[in-house]
Each structure stands twice: as structure tokens, then as C-alpha cells.
Write an enzyme that holds these catalytic residues in place. Sequence first.
Site, PDB file in Angstrom:
ATOM      1  N   GLY A  13       0.777  -1.236   0.000  1.00 24.77           N
ATOM      2  CA  GLY A  13       0.000   0.000   0.000  1.00 24.77           C
ATOM      3  C   GLY A  13       0.806   1.281   0.000  1.00 24.77           C
ATOM      4  O   GLY A  13       0.324   2.318   0.468  1.00 24.77           O
ATOM      5  N   MET A  88      -4.666  -7.134  -7.141  1.00 28.13           N
ATOM      6  CA  MET A  88      -4.234  -8.215  -8.022  1.00 28.13           C
ATOM      7  C   MET A  88      -5.402  -9.064  -8.540  1.00 28.13           C
ATOM      8  O   MET A  88      -5.264 -10.276  -8.709  1.00 28.13           O
ATOM      9  CB  MET A  88      -3.204  -9.098  -7.313  1.00 28.13           C
ATOM     10  CG  MET A  88      -1.958  -8.334  -6.874  1.00 28.13           C
ATOM     11  SD  MET A  88      -1.186  -7.370  -8.209  1.00 28.13           S
ATOM     12  CE  MET A  88      -0.366  -8.682  -9.098  1.00 28.13           C
ATOM     13  N   ASN A 105      -6.268   2.674 -12.950  1.00 26.26           N
ATOM     14  CA  ASN A 105      -5.335   1.630 -12.505  1.00 26.26           C
ATOM     15  C   ASN A 105      -3.901   2.120 -12.704  1.00 26.26           C
ATOM     16  O   ASN A 105      -3.633   2.977 -13.545  1.00 26.26           O
ATOM     17  CB  ASN A 105      -5.559   0.345 -13.314  1.00 26.26           C
ATOM     18  CG  ASN A 105      -4.669  -0.792 -12.838  1.00 26.26           C
ATOM     19  OD1 ASN A 105      -4.479  -0.997 -11.642  1.00 26.26           O
ATOM     20  ND2 ASN A 105      -4.082  -1.530 -13.783  1.00 26.26           N
ATOM     21  N   HIS A 107       0.057   0.792 -13.390  1.00 27.96           N
ATOM     22  CA  HIS A 107       0.807  -0.366 -13.876  1.00 27.96           C
ATOM     23  C   HIS A 107       2.304  -0.049 -13.885  1.00 27.96           C
ATOM     24  O   HIS A 107       2.702   1.024 -14.360  1.00 27.96           O
ATOM     25  CB  HIS A 107       0.330  -0.752 -15.281  1.00 27.96           C
ATOM     26  CG  HIS A 107       1.003  -1.988 -15.782  1.00 27.96           C
ATOM     27  ND1 HIS A 107       0.666  -3.250 -15.312  1.00 27.96           N
ATOM     28  CD2 HIS A 107       2.020  -2.165 -16.650  1.00 27.96           C
ATOM     29  CE1 HIS A 107       1.451  -4.142 -15.888  1.00 27.96           C
ATOM     30  NE2 HIS A 107       2.279  -3.514 -16.716  1.00 27.96           N
TER      31      HIS A 107
HETATM   32  C1  GRF Z   1       2.762  -1.112  -7.792  1.00 27.01           C
HETATM   33  O1  GRF Z   1       4.038  -1.259  -8.338  1.00 27.01           O
HETATM   34  C2  GRF Z   1       1.705  -1.079  -8.876  1.00 27.01           C
HETATM   35  O2  GRF Z   1       2.167  -0.558 -10.075  1.00 27.01           O
HETATM   36  C3  GRF Z   1       1.399  -2.541  -9.050  1.00 27.01           C
HETATM   37  O3  GRF Z   1       1.453  -3.066  -7.748  1.00 27.01           O
HETATM   38  C4  GRF Z   1       2.375  -2.326  -6.966  1.00 27.01           C
HETATM   39  C5  GRF Z   1       1.712  -1.954  -5.672  1.00 27.01           C
HETATM   40  O4  GRF Z   1       2.645  -1.445  -4.750  1.00 27.01           O
HETATM   41  N1  GRF Z   1       0.139  -2.705  -9.739  1.00 27.01           N
HETATM   42  P1  GRF Z   1       2.179  -0.824  -3.376  1.00 27.01           P
HETATM   43  O5  GRF Z   1       1.361  -1.873  -2.627  1.00 27.01           O
HETATM   44  O6  GRF Z   1       1.379   0.398  -3.658  1.00 27.01           O
HETATM   45  O7  GRF Z   1       3.441  -0.504  -2.643  1.00 27.01           O
END
Ligand code: GRF
Length: 208
Positions: A13, A88, A105, A107
Site C-alpha cells: 500500500g 491483483m 489503474n 501499472h
Molecule cells: C505497484 O508497483 C503497482 O504498479 C502494481 O502493484 C504495486 C503496488 O505497490 N500494480 P504498493 O502496494 O502500492 O506498494
Amino acid sequence: MDARVAVLASGTGTNLQALMDDPVVGPWVVLVLSDRAEAGALERARARGVPAVFVDPAAYPDRASFDRAVLSELRSHDVRFVAMAGFMRILGPELLRAYEGRIINLHPALLPSFPGAHGVRDALAWGVKVTGVTAHLVDEELDHGPIVAQEAVPVLPDDDWDSLAERIHEAEHRMYPKAVRALVEGRLRVEGRVVRVLEEIPGTGART
Ligand code: GRF
């Protein structure tokens, strides 16, 4: 302005944190929802006093009913926009229809390169010299919707997953709050695949 945002996250997060720390987006984050009970994102939400909800995929017989449970949480918190930050799971058609054009979203690659769950690993393995991060509106195809913002990140000769992922995260924390801001302030104009980001907040004359 009604910009009540739910953040969907499965992981630690850090991007949720960046959104909650953003002076425009932060106050509008009214719900954090996760498909993992132990997600750090839920802890971060609780620490802020933001409702943190775990929806257990194992409690539902199929994807459609899990999706409906998520949708019902969004509705019961009067959510207007959805920001996915490391969630996810693929959202189903019913939820996508209910929030059409209002789901964004993040990525960890420069789409359309390296879609899927392993954007950082796949870019490294391919040997690209530049990768990056993408914020895009969500449609029914994975990592496919119209692109709102991107930032390039160099791949250095000695990079491994950890060092590259760290640089990717820094770029995400800079770029994603700005993209979510533009969405909730009504500054996105979508024509086909192309998104124009207005600098002025419609109806106010205020510049960002
Ligand atoms: C991020 O790198 C995002 O691009 C991917 O998942 C990761 C989440 O990281 N979809 P976090 O939990 O916000 O640290």
C-alpha cells in the site's frame, strides 16, 4: 465536488499512502478495500481512520459474486471513483459498467509494453533500457484502457528487481496522485483511446 474515492489494494500500500498524503485526493479517500486480510494497505487505512474492508474471495463461489460483493461495498460507502493501487484481481463486467470511466489503474511498466502481473520482472528480462509507469482508465481488457499519464524510468546496467522496483515506486508515488487528482476533478476528456488532461477544473476556472 463529489469525489468520494475507494482505493483497491492487495499489497503493502505505498501507493495508497501516496494517495492519502495528496492534499486533493487524500481527504476524499473514504474506503480502502482489499482481497487480502493481511494487506499492509488495510493497516495504513486504519492508521488514518479510513474504513478498511477485507472482501474474502474464498467466501464467494465465483468471480461474479465476489465482484458483486465489492460493488455492494462501493455503493454502501457512496463511492464515486475507484483507484486501483496494486489490486491483483480483474474486475468483472458488472462493476466496470457501474463505474464506467471512473476506475483508474496503476501499472509498473510503459503500457502497452509488459502488461500483466510482472511488469518490472518482464521489462528487466527483455533487456529494455527504459521502462516506466502508467496510469490508465480501466476497461474490460487487462492493462488496456486509455492512458491518463506515464513517466519513464531508466533501467541501469546493474539493476536487479529490487533496485528497479524501487525506482519504479518512486515514479509511481509522483505520478499516480496527479493522475487520480485529474480524474476526481473531472479534468479527463476521453476520445477513443486518447485522454486529454485539462489544466482547468471545469466550471470553476481554477487552474491546478
Ligand atoms: C505497484 O508497483 C503497482 O504498479 C502494481 O502493484 C504495486 C503496488 O505497490 N500494480 P504498493 O502496494 O502500492 O506498494
